[in-house]
Design an enzyme around this catalytic site. Structure first.
Site, PDB file in Angstrom:
ATOM      1  N   ARG A 108      14.025  23.629  50.865  1.00  0.00           N
ATOM      2  CA  ARG A 108      14.621  22.443  50.901  1.00  0.00           C
ATOM      3  C   ARG A 108      14.233  21.646  51.372  1.00  0.00           C
ATOM      4  O   ARG A 108      14.164  19.843  50.951  1.00  0.00           O
ATOM      5  CB  ARG A 108      15.573  22.973  52.167  1.00  0.00           C
ATOM      6  N   PRO A 114      17.202  25.154  45.679  1.00  0.00           N
ATOM      7  CA  PRO A 114      18.475  24.634  46.100  1.00  0.00           C
ATOM      8  C   PRO A 114      18.804  25.946  47.051  1.00  0.00           C
ATOM      9  O   PRO A 114      19.789  27.037  46.243  1.00  0.00           O
ATOM     10  CB  PRO A 114      19.480  24.977  44.831  1.00  0.00           C
ATOM     11  N   LYS A 115      18.395  26.332  48.559  1.00  0.00           N
ATOM     12  CA  LYS A 115      17.559  27.520  48.521  1.00  0.00           C
ATOM     13  C   LYS A 115      19.127  27.482  50.126  1.00  0.00           C
ATOM     14  O   LYS A 115      19.414  26.672  50.883  1.00  0.00           O
ATOM     15  CB  LYS A 115      17.337  27.751  49.614  1.00  0.00           C
ATOM     16  N   LYS A 116      20.225  28.591  50.412  1.00  0.00           N
ATOM     17  CA  LYS A 116      21.041  28.997  50.867  1.00  0.00           C
ATOM     18  C   LYS A 116      20.761  30.438  51.509  1.00  0.00           C
ATOM     19  O   LYS A 116      20.570  31.110  50.828  1.00  0.00           O
ATOM     20  CB  LYS A 116      22.330  28.312  51.251  1.00  0.00           C
TER      21      LYS A 116
END
Length: 245
Positions: A108, A114-116
């Site tokens: 990020r 778009p990492k979570k």
């Protein structure tokens, strides 16, 4: 610490950075990818201009990364969409769910992935390659493929993995207005395909408010790949600055 030294820092905390500088080299990076046809109306709601939907297809992927320089051992899963940008055919990285904090933070902060947080896995159960994604305690995706039923040409696997990838980089300022709002492009070029296979496959997606993979429903599975690689990520470049247009 002197001002000039602060300017050279990559991330915080200063005495124990969240991740080291790249480039990041992946050894034995393993993919399970399933490409499927979906509802084109759902894609229209998710693909940001100036990207355009190229075809009503989605690729769900689980990536097992047991040996990554600086980032360690982790797994991620997500969805990519097929897009066009000014004649450049590629993919839009919609969402990635990752079980390792250094990979989330570096993805990020340094790039625009778009990492979570999520709990993906990639394992072999008897004669089946199994990819799963849990969000919290709930299952949101299960992918299965017959284990190494037929070989795939290395060039086909390389073409899939090395397609241009577009992502959104969003960073708010302290006043709540966007400070960075960019469309970036990256492309893997340093890669060795060590093996690639296909087989019968299935994909189940389950409804979840915070991991809405099922908003892109599986209408028809088009292809499945199991690929083993060594590769290095390439840095991103800005192709569209929303704040200066």
């Amino acid at each position: 610490m002197r001002i000039q030294d602060v300017r050279q820092q990559l991330t915080t905390p200063l005495d124990a950075p969240a991740f080291p500088p790249g480039p990041y080299r992946f050894t034995d990076r393993e993919y399970l990818t399933i490409t499927y046809r979906t509802d084109p109306r759902a894609l229209d709601r998710l693909v940001p201009a100036p990207l355009e939907v190229a075809e009503p297809t989605v690729r769900f992927e689980v990536m097992r990364m047991p040996d990554t320089t600086g980032l360690g051992d982790y797994t991620e899963a997500g969805q990519v969409l097929f897009v066009d940008y000014e004649g450049d055919r590629g993919e839009y990285n919609l969402a990635m769910y990752v079980n390792g904090f250094p990979a989330i933070a570096s993805g990020r902060e340094i790039s625009a992935f778009p990492k979570k947080l999520g709990s993906p896995t990639l394992t072999v159960e008897s004669d089946t390659l199994v990819g799963t994604l849990d969000y919290g305690s709930l299952r949101v995706a299960t992918a299965t493929m017959g284990y190494k039923h037929a070989p795939v040409e290395a060039n086909q696997a390389r073409e899939e993995i090395c397609a241009p990838t577009f992502m959104l980089k969003l960073l708010p300022g302290y006043d709540g207005r966007p400070r960075i709002c960019e469309l970036v492009r990256t492309q893997i070029t340093d890669i060795t395909v060590k093996g690639a296979w296909t087989g019968p496959s299935r994909l189940q997606l389950f409804q979840h408010a915070m991991a809405p993979l099922a908003d892109l429903p599986v209408l028809e599975i088009l292809s499945a790949r199991h690929v083993l690689t060594d590769l290095t990520l390439a840095p991103p470049e800005v192709v569209h600055d929303y704040l200066n247009r």
